[in-house]
Design an enzyme around this catalytic site. Structure first.
Site, PDB file in Angstrom:
ATOM      1  N   GLY A  27     -11.171  72.426  10.911  1.00  5.70           N
ATOM      2  CA  GLY A  27     -10.137  73.488  11.107  1.00  5.70           C
ATOM      3  C   GLY A  27      -9.215  74.139  11.462  1.00  5.70           C
ATOM      4  N   ARG A  40     -13.096  49.119  11.455  1.00  2.59           N
ATOM      5  CA  ARG A  40     -12.573  49.871  11.981  1.00  2.59           C
ATOM      6  C   ARG A  40     -10.861  49.163  12.216  1.00  2.59           C
ATOM      7  NH1 ARG A  40     -15.197  52.543  16.027  1.00  2.59           N
ATOM      8  NH2 ARG A  40     -17.301  52.201  15.484  1.00  2.59           N
ATOM      9  N   ASN A  67      -5.177  66.145  22.992  1.00  7.22           N
ATOM     10  CA  ASN A  67      -6.568  66.673  22.412  1.00  7.22           C
ATOM     11  C   ASN A  67      -7.546  67.700  22.856  1.00  7.22           C
ATOM     12  OD1 ASN A  67      -9.087  66.140  21.185  1.00  7.22           O
ATOM     13  ND2 ASN A  67     -10.031  65.080  22.850  1.00  7.22           N
ATOM     14  N   HIS A  94     -10.939  68.561  23.379  1.00 12.59           N
ATOM     15  CA  HIS A  94     -12.638  68.796  23.609  1.00 12.59           C
ATOM     16  C   HIS A  94     -13.664  69.547  24.018  1.00 12.59           C
ATOM     17  CE1 HIS A  94     -15.628  65.833  24.380  1.00 12.59           C
ATOM     18  NE2 HIS A  94     -15.904  66.388  26.036  1.00 12.59           N
ATOM     19  N   LEU A 119     -11.310  57.376  26.882  1.00 14.14           N
ATOM     20  CA  LEU A 119     -11.964  57.889  25.970  1.00 14.14           C
ATOM     21  C   LEU A 119     -12.098  59.416  26.565  1.00 14.14           C
ATOM     22  CD1 LEU A 119     -13.088  58.752  23.071  1.00 14.14           C
ATOM     23  CD2 LEU A 119     -14.828  58.471  23.700  1.00 14.14           C
ATOM     24  N   ASP A 120     -11.305  60.912  26.055  1.00 13.71           N
ATOM     25  CA  ASP A 120     -11.747  61.886  27.037  1.00 13.71           C
ATOM     26  C   ASP A 120     -11.402  62.428  28.737  1.00 13.71           C
ATOM     27  OD1 ASP A 120     -12.727  62.692  24.511  1.00 13.71           O
ATOM     28  OD2 ASP A 120     -14.345  62.509  24.845  1.00 13.71           O
ATOM     29  N   GLN A 171     -15.393  78.647  21.266  1.00 13.89           N
ATOM     30  CA  GLN A 171     -14.197  77.520  20.003  1.00 13.89           C
ATOM     31  C   GLN A 171     -13.243  79.046  19.906  1.00 13.89           C
ATOM     32  OE1 GLN A 171     -15.576  76.850  16.044  1.00 13.89           O
ATOM     33  NE2 GLN A 171     -15.574  74.516  16.727  1.00 13.89           N
TER      34      GLN A 171
HETATM   35  C1  GAR Z   1     -13.037  71.980  17.905  1.00 10.52           C
HETATM   36  O1  GAR Z   1     -13.947  72.510  18.576  1.00 10.52           O
HETATM   37  C2  GAR Z   1     -13.164  70.719  18.820  1.00 10.52           C
HETATM   38  O2  GAR Z   1     -13.325  70.616  20.224  1.00 10.52           O
HETATM   39  C3  GAR Z   1     -13.964  69.813  18.855  1.00 10.52           C
HETATM   40  O3  GAR Z   1     -14.000  69.753  17.294  1.00 10.52           O
HETATM   41  C4  GAR Z   1     -13.690  71.315  17.028  1.00 10.52           C
HETATM   42  C5  GAR Z   1     -13.507  71.171  15.973  1.00 10.52           C
HETATM   43  O4  GAR Z   1     -13.153  72.174  14.821  1.00 10.52           O
HETATM   44  N1  GAR Z   1     -13.294  68.166  19.195  1.00 10.52           N
HETATM   45  C6  GAR Z   1     -14.164  66.597  19.698  1.00 10.52           C
HETATM   46  O5  GAR Z   1     -15.337  66.892  19.652  1.00 10.52           O
HETATM   47  C7  GAR Z   1     -13.346  65.829  19.665  1.00 10.52           C
HETATM   48  N2  GAR Z   1     -14.457  65.062  20.395  1.00 10.52           N
HETATM   49  P1  GAR Z   1     -12.488  72.889  14.222  1.00 10.52           P
HETATM   50  O6  GAR Z   1     -12.120  71.730  13.323  1.00 10.52           O
HETATM   51  O7  GAR Z   1     -12.950  74.427  13.254  1.00 10.52           O
HETATM   52  O8  GAR Z   1     -10.920  73.165  14.523  1.00 10.52           O
END
Ligand code: GAR
Length: 222
Positions: free
Chosen positions: A18, A71, A113, A115, A150-151, A177
């Site tokens: 998060g 699912r 989203n 990615h 997807l993506d 990040q």
């Molecule tokens: C993020 O860096 C995001 O880019 C990635 O998960 C991480 C979550 O970090 N998302 C994916 O891989 C989606 N395919 P967070 O929970 O610390 O925000």
């Protein structure tokens, strides 16, 4: 998205740490992004993102994938939970499940989203390792509209980092990040304030279609 004065009801879907949720919460302090953070939904119990939501006073709910069993049952429960919150905007922030097409189509143009790759490179998982193994010069992250592909939805902004000698998946992730925490709240705020929109299956910013995503590069330095 929202008229003058009204904040966009926003629901954030999470699966883990998060840190992006936290960046959104922090940047929206006082409603600065134009968001009313109406709820956080997680597909797993006990994740740090849920603690972050609680600390910020945002209602949260777990739609447990493991407990749903299939699912289809998960998709059904998630749809009920999400629709029940009546969001204007849905934000996927580290949400690691593929969403059912009908749910995605219901929120087309209102669901974003982030990615961790420079899409269209490396959709799916394990992007850091794949970029390193390919010997790429750059890696990064893409904020995009979510479509059933997807993506693959229209990209809005990319944060780019130059891969350095000695980089590992962990060092790259840390730097990518840091950039996500900057560009993702920006894009969500644009959507909430009506600067960013969706028309003719494209992303529009400030009245013009985006031919290519905006690009933000990591500043030089350590
Ligand atoms: C993020 O860096 C995001 O880019 C990635 O998960 C991480 C979550 O970090 N998302 C994916 O891989 C989606 N395919 P967070 O929970 O610390 O925000």
């Amino acid at each position: 998205m929202s008229g003058a004065g009204r904040r966009a009801r926003t629901v954030v879907l999470v699966s883990g740490g998060g840190s992006n949720l936290q960046a959104i919460i922090d940047r929206n302090a006082g409603g600065a992004l134009g968001l009313e953070l109406a709820g956080v939904l997680s597909d797993r119990p006990g994740v740090r993102a849920l603690e972050r939501a609680a600390a910020a006073g945002i209602p949260s709910m777990v739609v447990d994938f493991a407990e749903a069993g299939t699912r289809e049952a998960f998709a059904q429960r998630l749809a009920v939970a999400l629709d029940g919150l009546q969001p204007d905007i849905v934000v996927l922030a580290g949400f690691m499940r593929i969403l059912a097409h009908d749910l995605v189509n219901r929120y087309l143009g209102r669901m974003l989203n982030v990615h961790p790759s420079l899409l269209p490179l490396y959709p799916g998982l394990d992007t850091y390792r794949r970029a390193l193994a390919a010997g790429d010069a750059w890696h990064g992250s893409t904020v995009h509209f979510v479509t059933p592909d997807l993506d693959g939805g229209p990209a809005i902004v990319q944060y780019r980092v130059r891969i350095r000698t000695g980089d590992t998946a962990d060092t790259l992730r840390e730097r990518v990040q840091r950039g996500e925490h900057r560009v993702y709240p920006d894009a969500i705020g644009w959507l909430a304030k009506g600067r960013l929109g969706w028309r003719d299956s494209r992303a529009w910013l400030d009245g013009r279609p985006l031919a290519a995503p905006l690009q933000v590069d990591e500043p030089d330095g350590p």
